[in-house]
Scaffold this active site. Structure first.
Site, PDB file in Angstrom:
ATOM      1  CB  SER A  88      -0.889   0.009   1.243  1.00  0.00           C
ATOM      2  OG  SER A  88      -1.541  -1.227   1.355  1.00  0.00           O
TER       3      SER A  88
HETATM    4  C1  LIG Z   1      -3.109  -4.633   0.083  1.00  0.00           C
HETATM    5  S1  LIG Z   1      -2.531  -6.286   0.202  1.00  0.00           S
HETATM    6  C2  LIG Z   1      -1.725  -6.308   1.779  1.00  0.00           C
HETATM    7  C3  LIG Z   1      -0.500  -5.480   1.893  1.00  0.00           C
HETATM    8  C4  LIG Z   1       0.443  -5.984   2.945  1.00  0.00           C
HETATM    9  N1  LIG Z   1       0.027  -5.689   4.287  1.00  0.00           N
HETATM   10  C5  LIG Z   1       1.841  -5.499   2.686  1.00  0.00           C
HETATM   11  O1  LIG Z   1       2.433  -4.824   3.536  1.00  0.00           O
HETATM   12  O2  LIG Z   1       2.352  -5.803   1.598  1.00  0.00           O
HETATM   13  C6  LIG Z   1      -3.993  -7.222   0.605  1.00  0.00           C
HETATM   14  C7  LIG Z   1      -3.708  -8.679   0.871  1.00  0.00           C
HETATM   15  O3  LIG Z   1      -4.857  -9.264   1.466  1.00  0.00           O
HETATM   16  C8  LIG Z   1      -4.848 -10.616   1.100  1.00  0.00           C
HETATM   17  N2  LIG Z   1      -6.164 -11.206   1.360  1.00  0.00           N
HETATM   18  C9  LIG Z   1      -7.279 -11.173   0.599  1.00  0.00           C
HETATM   19  N3  LIG Z   1      -8.266 -11.889   1.186  1.00  0.00           N
HETATM   20  C10 LIG Z   1      -7.752 -12.357   2.357  1.00  0.00           C
HETATM   21  C11 LIG Z   1      -8.278 -13.161   3.404  1.00  0.00           C
HETATM   22  N4  LIG Z   1      -9.536 -13.620   3.348  1.00  0.00           N
HETATM   23  N5  LIG Z   1      -7.475 -13.458   4.431  1.00  0.00           N
HETATM   24  C12 LIG Z   1      -6.190 -13.010   4.487  1.00  0.00           C
HETATM   25  N6  LIG Z   1      -5.644 -12.257   3.519  1.00  0.00           N
HETATM   26  C13 LIG Z   1      -6.414 -11.929   2.474  1.00  0.00           C
HETATM   27  C14 LIG Z   1      -4.466 -10.594  -0.381  1.00  0.00           C
HETATM   28  O4  LIG Z   1      -3.962 -11.866  -0.793  1.00  0.00           O
HETATM   29  C15 LIG Z   1      -3.411  -9.497  -0.384  1.00  0.00           C
HETATM   30  O5  LIG Z   1      -2.126 -10.030  -0.296  1.00  0.00           O
END
Ligand SMILES: C[S@@+](CC[C@H](N)C(=O)[O-])C[C@H]1O[C@@H](n2cnc3c(N)ncnc32)[C@H](O)[C@@H]1O
Length: 361
Positions: A88
């Site tokens: 992000s």
């Molecule tokens: C914006 S990214 C996260 C950024 C991360 N915190 C970083 O520092 O790189 C959103 C993430 O949420 C994950 N995601 C989507 N659905 C999810 C779920 N049900 N449980 C856990 N993670 C999930 C996606 O795979 C994705 O990697």
């Protein structure tokens, strides 16, 4: 080879953290100056003028400068070219970390490991043993673990649905979600210590609630806009073909309002909604489409004709919102969230003001 201790990257990182902190103090700035973001984002994707995604990697012109700037980096795309993971915008990450209001020694649970960069920031300030992070995608978890270890951080990272939490390490002092949610997952409320703070993207904003007891929590949205990769859940496709057989109704709400000024309240009143638009050869808007995960679909033509199909009448909700917000885009910080066992409700201005129920899972 670019390493975390390479003096060029250390200098870039120091400038990056100083720019993020301009105008305010934050204990997180030291973490931003320390954690090597480039180790977590060795490749990211950027769209060219035609909207085609191009990979940018170490060694490409501008790679390091982009990584150490206030830029969100798309790091994973699905087969249709839709981003499914990203690192992000650092300023938004800092805002969310500040909102968590952590103290050294706090334990934190993160939903959405992604690249592992945020988990590394958390581990840098709070200690690896105090951080648990989960991502639904096992490949991302594998990469994040490797990159965290390479940067000397070892938080507990595992694959699963982050909405279920990790009870073995509960209760948590703080909970942060970095995937877009439709509500605060009940299991996370159960795993939050009394008094804990939860910071989570809901709709196109970020809610910050404080957990009291008996599953209750309340708080407000922060002013910063946010568009996170949504939490992955099963969903139905839109039924645009079915709309053809529906009668056209009249509306006085301009179709363009759903693409701009009503977007945030719509994201609360219609959790997880999607939208699309159609334009003529000159680029002028002709129609907008809306759909939700239960397959409810609506389209509105700029000349005021609407069609709707499915279990929810999506345009009826748009009309209700247009009455509550007759002009301009309402400020996110004027919305709040109240959670009681079995119900979650977002409200405008005050808990007794206009309100919308959120799904409870
Ligand atoms: C914006 S990214 C996260 C950024 C991360 N915190 C970083 O520092 O790189 C959103 C993430 O949420 C994950 N995601 C989507 N659905 C999810 C779920 N049900 N449980 C856990 N993670 C999930 C996606 O795979 C994705 O990697």
């Amino acid at each position: 080879m670019i390493g975390p201790n390479n003096s060029a990257t250390a200098e870039l990182r120091a400038k990056f953290a100083a720019a993020l902190g301009e105008g305010h103090q934050s204990e997180w700035l030291a973490a931003f100056a320390t954690v090597p973001r480039h180790l977590f984002t060795p490749t990211f994707y950027r769209q060219d003028d035609q909207g085609r995604w191009q990979g940018v990697s170490e060694g490409d012109t501008g790679y390091l400068e982009t990584v150490y700037s206030d830029t969100a980096l798309t790091t994973q795309l699905d087969e249709r070219g839709i981003p499914t993971s990203s690192s992000s915008e650092p300023q938004l990450m800092l805002t969310m970390l500040n909102a968590l209001d952590t103290e050294v020694g706090h334990t934190v649970y993160e939903l959405g490991t992604g690249t592992g960069y945020n988990a590394a920031l958390l581990a840098s300030r709070l200690g690896s043993d105090n951080v648990v992070s989960v991502d639904v995608d096992p490949d991302l978890v594998h990469l994040a673990r490797e990159r965290l270890a390479k940067s000397q951080y070892r938080p507990l990272v595992f694959a699963g649905d982050g909405a279920e939490g990790y009870p073995a390490r509960a209760p948590y002092d703080r909970i942060i979600a970095t995937a877009g949610l439709r509500c605060i997952p009940p299991a996370l409320l159960e795993q939050a210590r009394e008094g804990s703070v939860i910071v989570a993207p809901i709709g196109f904003g970020v809610a910050r609630v404080t957990v009291s007891n008996n599953g209750e929590a309340t708080g407000r949205f922060i002013s910063t806009p946010a568009h996170f990769v949504p939490r992955r859940t099963p969903s139905k496709a839109p039924d645009f073909a079915g709309l053809e057989s529906q009668p056209a109704e009249e509306t006085t709400v301009p179709a363009k309002d759903v693409l701009n000024r009503l977007k945030f309240p719509m994201s609360l009143a219609l959790p997880g909604y999607n939208s699309c638009s159609w334009r003529d050869d000159d680029g002028n808007l002709t129609s907008v489409g809306l759909w939700t995960e239960d397959g409810s679909t609506a389209s509105a033509h700029v000349e005021g004709k609407v069609r709707q199909i499915g279990p929810q009448r999506l345009w009826d909700t748009v009309e209700e919102l247009a009455l509550i917000f007759p002009a301009g885009a309402p400020a996110r910080e004027d919305f709040g969230l109240t959670i009681t066992p079995g119900s979650q409700r977002v409200w405008y201005h005050e808990p007794n003001g206009p309100s919308w129920p959120l799904p409870t899972e």
